[in-house]
Structures are given as C-alpha cells and as structure tokens.
Design a protein around this motif. Structure first.
Motif, PDB file in Angstrom:
ATOM      1  N   ASP A  53      70.351 -51.248  43.264  1.00  0.00           N
ATOM      2  CA  ASP A  53      70.076 -50.202  42.281  1.00  0.00           C
ATOM      3  C   ASP A  53      68.706 -50.407  41.632  1.00  0.00           C
ATOM      4  O   ASP A  53      68.208 -49.510  40.951  1.00  0.00           O
ATOM      5  CB  ASP A  53      71.150 -50.173  41.194  1.00  0.00           C
ATOM      6  CG  ASP A  53      72.418 -49.484  41.656  1.00  0.00           C
ATOM      7  OD1 ASP A  53      72.368 -48.724  42.642  1.00  0.00           O
ATOM      8  OD2 ASP A  53      73.468 -49.707  41.027  1.00  0.00           O
ATOM      9  N   GLU A  54      68.110 -51.562  41.840  1.00  0.00           N
ATOM     10  CA  GLU A  54      66.802 -51.874  41.261  1.00  0.00           C
ATOM     11  C   GLU A  54      65.689 -51.241  42.099  1.00  0.00           C
ATOM     12  O   GLU A  54      65.901 -50.835  43.241  1.00  0.00           O
ATOM     13  CB  GLU A  54      66.597 -53.397  41.203  1.00  0.00           C
ATOM     14  CG  GLU A  54      67.624 -54.123  40.370  1.00  0.00           C
ATOM     15  CD  GLU A  54      67.511 -53.849  38.875  1.00  0.00           C
ATOM     16  OE1 GLU A  54      66.460 -53.343  38.414  1.00  0.00           O
ATOM     17  OE2 GLU A  54      68.488 -54.141  38.163  1.00  0.00           O
ATOM     18  N   GLU A  55      64.512 -51.191  41.526  1.00  0.00           N
ATOM     19  CA  GLU A  55      63.346 -50.655  42.230  1.00  0.00           C
ATOM     20  C   GLU A  55      62.908 -51.610  43.341  1.00  0.00           C
ATOM     21  O   GLU A  55      62.929 -52.838  43.171  1.00  0.00           O
ATOM     22  CB  GLU A  55      62.189 -50.449  41.249  1.00  0.00           C
ATOM     23  CG  GLU A  55      62.467 -49.419  40.172  1.00  0.00           C
ATOM     24  CD  GLU A  55      62.582 -48.016  40.722  1.00  0.00           C
ATOM     25  OE1 GLU A  55      61.875 -47.681  41.702  1.00  0.00           O
ATOM     26  OE2 GLU A  55      63.397 -47.242  40.181  1.00  0.00           O
ATOM     27  N   ASP A  56      62.459 -51.036  44.451  1.00  0.00           N
ATOM     28  CA  ASP A  56      62.009 -51.854  45.580  1.00  0.00           C
ATOM     29  C   ASP A  56      60.901 -52.820  45.196  1.00  0.00           C
ATOM     30  O   ASP A  56      60.896 -53.970  45.630  1.00  0.00           O
ATOM     31  CB  ASP A  56      61.509 -50.970  46.720  1.00  0.00           C
ATOM     32  CG  ASP A  56      62.611 -50.191  47.383  1.00  0.00           C
ATOM     33  OD1 ASP A  56      63.795 -50.480  47.123  1.00  0.00           O
ATOM     34  OD2 ASP A  56      62.289 -49.286  48.167  1.00  0.00           O
ATOM     35  N   VAL A  57      59.962 -52.354  44.395  1.00  0.00           N
ATOM     36  CA  VAL A  57      58.836 -53.201  44.016  1.00  0.00           C
ATOM     37  C   VAL A  57      59.320 -54.444  43.270  1.00  0.00           C
ATOM     38  O   VAL A  57      58.765 -55.534  43.434  1.00  0.00           O
ATOM     39  CB  VAL A  57      57.779 -52.408  43.216  1.00  0.00           C
ATOM     40  CG1 VAL A  57      58.302 -51.991  41.860  1.00  0.00           C
ATOM     41  CG2 VAL A  57      56.493 -53.196  43.078  1.00  0.00           C
ATOM     42  N   ASP A  58      60.371 -54.305  42.490  1.00  0.00           N
ATOM     43  CA  ASP A  58      60.939 -55.448  41.775  1.00  0.00           C
ATOM     44  C   ASP A  58      61.657 -56.392  42.737  1.00  0.00           C
ATOM     45  O   ASP A  58      61.447 -57.609  42.692  1.00  0.00           O
ATOM     46  CB  ASP A  58      61.894 -54.985  40.678  1.00  0.00           C
ATOM     47  CG  ASP A  58      61.180 -54.235  39.566  1.00  0.00           C
ATOM     48  OD1 ASP A  58      60.008 -54.562  39.279  1.00  0.00           O
ATOM     49  OD2 ASP A  58      61.791 -53.330  38.990  1.00  0.00           O
ATOM     50  N   ILE A  59      62.488 -55.836  43.608  1.00  0.00           N
ATOM     51  CA  ILE A  59      63.222 -56.663  44.560  1.00  0.00           C
ATOM     52  C   ILE A  59      62.248 -57.449  45.441  1.00  0.00           C
ATOM     53  O   ILE A  59      62.417 -58.660  45.639  1.00  0.00           O
ATOM     54  CB  ILE A  59      64.168 -55.815  45.426  1.00  0.00           C
ATOM     55  CG1 ILE A  59      65.227 -55.123  44.557  1.00  0.00           C
ATOM     56  CG2 ILE A  59      64.838 -56.678  46.504  1.00  0.00           C
ATOM     57  CD1 ILE A  59      66.051 -54.079  45.295  1.00  0.00           C
ATOM     58  N   LEU A  60      61.240 -56.774  45.958  1.00  0.00           N
ATOM     59  CA  LEU A  60      60.259 -57.460  46.793  1.00  0.00           C
ATOM     60  C   LEU A  60      59.507 -58.520  45.998  1.00  0.00           C
ATOM     61  O   LEU A  60      59.264 -59.625  46.495  1.00  0.00           O
ATOM     62  CB  LEU A  60      59.291 -56.461  47.425  1.00  0.00           C
ATOM     63  CG  LEU A  60      59.721 -55.880  48.764  1.00  0.00           C
ATOM     64  CD1 LEU A  60      61.012 -55.106  48.693  1.00  0.00           C
ATOM     65  CD2 LEU A  60      58.618 -55.028  49.360  1.00  0.00           C
ATOM     66  N   GLY A  61      59.149 -58.210  44.770  1.00  0.00           N
ATOM     67  CA  GLY A  61      58.456 -59.181  43.920  1.00  0.00           C
ATOM     68  C   GLY A  61      59.306 -60.413  43.648  1.00  0.00           C
ATOM     69  O   GLY A  61      58.803 -61.548  43.671  1.00  0.00           O
ATOM     70  N   TRP A  62      60.589 -60.208  43.416  1.00  0.00           N
ATOM     71  CA  TRP A  62      61.486 -61.356  43.186  1.00  0.00           C
ATOM     72  C   TRP A  62      61.607 -62.196  44.447  1.00  0.00           C
ATOM     73  O   TRP A  62      61.539 -63.415  44.405  1.00  0.00           O
ATOM     74  CB  TRP A  62      62.864 -60.885  42.739  1.00  0.00           C
ATOM     75  CG  TRP A  62      62.856 -60.079  41.487  1.00  0.00           C
ATOM     76  CD1 TRP A  62      61.963 -60.183  40.441  1.00  0.00           C
ATOM     77  CD2 TRP A  62      63.748 -59.025  41.127  1.00  0.00           C
ATOM     78  NE1 TRP A  62      62.270 -59.265  39.467  1.00  0.00           N
ATOM     79  CE2 TRP A  62      63.361 -58.546  39.858  1.00  0.00           C
ATOM     80  CE3 TRP A  62      64.849 -58.454  41.753  1.00  0.00           C
ATOM     81  CZ2 TRP A  62      64.034 -57.516  39.210  1.00  0.00           C
ATOM     82  CZ3 TRP A  62      65.519 -57.425  41.107  1.00  0.00           C
ATOM     83  CH2 TRP A  62      65.111 -56.964  39.852  1.00  0.00           C
ATOM     84  N   ALA A  63      61.781 -61.522  45.589  1.00  0.00           N
ATOM     85  CA  ALA A  63      61.962 -62.240  46.855  1.00  0.00           C
ATOM     86  C   ALA A  63      60.681 -62.963  47.276  1.00  0.00           C
ATOM     87  O   ALA A  63      60.738 -64.044  47.846  1.00  0.00           O
ATOM     88  CB  ALA A  63      62.413 -61.277  47.943  1.00  0.00           C
ATOM     89  N   LEU A  64      59.539 -62.372  46.981  1.00  0.00           N
ATOM     90  CA  LEU A  64      58.264 -62.985  47.369  1.00  0.00           C
ATOM     91  C   LEU A  64      57.749 -63.978  46.338  1.00  0.00           C
ATOM     92  O   LEU A  64      56.769 -64.673  46.576  1.00  0.00           O
ATOM     93  CB  LEU A  64      57.214 -61.888  47.606  1.00  0.00           C
ATOM     94  CG  LEU A  64      57.507 -60.948  48.774  1.00  0.00           C
ATOM     95  CD1 LEU A  64      56.523 -59.791  48.787  1.00  0.00           C
ATOM     96  CD2 LEU A  64      57.495 -61.701  50.091  1.00  0.00           C
ATOM     97  N   GLY A  65      58.395 -64.025  45.190  1.00  0.00           N
ATOM     98  CA  GLY A  65      58.002 -64.977  44.162  1.00  0.00           C
ATOM     99  C   GLY A  65      56.840 -64.530  43.298  1.00  0.00           C
ATOM    100  O   GLY A  65      56.280 -65.322  42.556  1.00  0.00           O
ATOM    101  N   THR A  66      56.480 -63.261  43.369  1.00  0.00           N
ATOM    102  CA  THR A  66      55.383 -62.756  42.547  1.00  0.00           C
ATOM    103  C   THR A  66      55.866 -62.256  41.191  1.00  0.00           C
ATOM    104  O   THR A  66      55.043 -62.015  40.305  1.00  0.00           O
ATOM    105  CB  THR A  66      54.609 -61.634  43.268  1.00  0.00           C
ATOM    106  OG1 THR A  66      55.513 -60.570  43.586  1.00  0.00           O
ATOM    107  CG2 THR A  66      53.968 -62.160  44.548  1.00  0.00           C
ATOM    108  N   LEU A  67      57.170 -62.075  41.041  1.00  0.00           N
ATOM    109  CA  LEU A  67      57.776 -61.694  39.765  1.00  0.00           C
ATOM    110  C   LEU A  67      58.898 -62.680  39.446  1.00  0.00           C
ATOM    111  O   LEU A  67      59.560 -63.182  40.360  1.00  0.00           O
ATOM    112  CB  LEU A  67      58.377 -60.281  39.843  1.00  0.00           C
ATOM    113  CG  LEU A  67      57.435 -59.111  40.056  1.00  0.00           C
ATOM    114  CD1 LEU A  67      58.235 -57.817  40.240  1.00  0.00           C
ATOM    115  CD2 LEU A  67      56.472 -58.973  38.890  1.00  0.00           C
ATOM    116  N   SER A  68      59.118 -62.914  38.181  1.00  0.00           N
ATOM    117  CA  SER A  68      60.232 -63.766  37.761  1.00  0.00           C
ATOM    118  C   SER A  68      61.550 -63.036  38.008  1.00  0.00           C
ATOM    119  O   SER A  68      61.671 -61.849  37.709  1.00  0.00           O
ATOM    120  CB  SER A  68      60.126 -64.105  36.276  1.00  0.00           C
ATOM    121  OG  SER A  68      58.966 -64.860  36.032  1.00  0.00           O
TER     122      SER A  68
END
Length: 91
Positions: A53-68
């Motif tokens: 349900d989250e935004e793709d940009v957030d999911i990708l950022g979490w998985a790639l380690g660019t977002l907490s």
C-alpha cells in the motif's frame, strides 16, 4: 481462511506486486513476492499487504538502503528484501 479465499488473496497480492507502475518496482516487489510468499504465514502476508500500500519510491528506497525503514516494516522480511538476490530480470 478457506482455501479459495486464501488463493484469491494470493492472486490479488501477486497482481499488485507485479503491477506497480515502473519496471524496477515490478521486478523488485514482484520477484520478492514470487520467491518468498510460499514460506509466509498470516503475519508475513499481512506485512506484505501493508507494504504494497506504500509508494513505490519508498519501498525501493527502503530496500536499497537510501531511506530509513519505518518501524512497522523493519525486521527480517525487510532485511530479506534488502538482499535483492531474488530479482530475476529477463534478458
């Protein structure tokens, strides 16, 4: 949950995992679902349902380690997603 409802739930999740809007998100989220969903119980399925349900940009950022990673998604399932060794890109 009866088998028919469980199968419908899995089909919905797989569709949502593979129809994100960008090819990168499709591969990351779709391949993750395809590779691991058979090992999941109810709590893991609920985690994934909330995640997609989250935004793709957030999911990708979490998985790639660019977002907490938010607390609700932190843990072994996100740790596994971060490995990215499940992504299969057709050539």
């Amino acid at each position: 949950m009866d088998d028919a409802k469980h199968l419908d739930r899995l089909k919905r999740l797989q569709f949502r995992a593979w129809h994100r809007g960008t090819r990168e998100a499709d591969y990351m989220i779709g391949c993750y679902f395809d590779r691991f969903h058979k090992e999941w119980g109810e709590s893991e399925l609920a985690w994934f349902e909330a995640l997609i349900d989250e935004e793709d940009v957030d999911i990708l950022g979490w998985a790639l380690g660019t977002l907490s990673v938010p607390d609700e998604y932190a843990g072994p399932l996100m740790d596994r997603m971060k490995l990215l060794d499940y992504v299969e890109i057709p050539r």
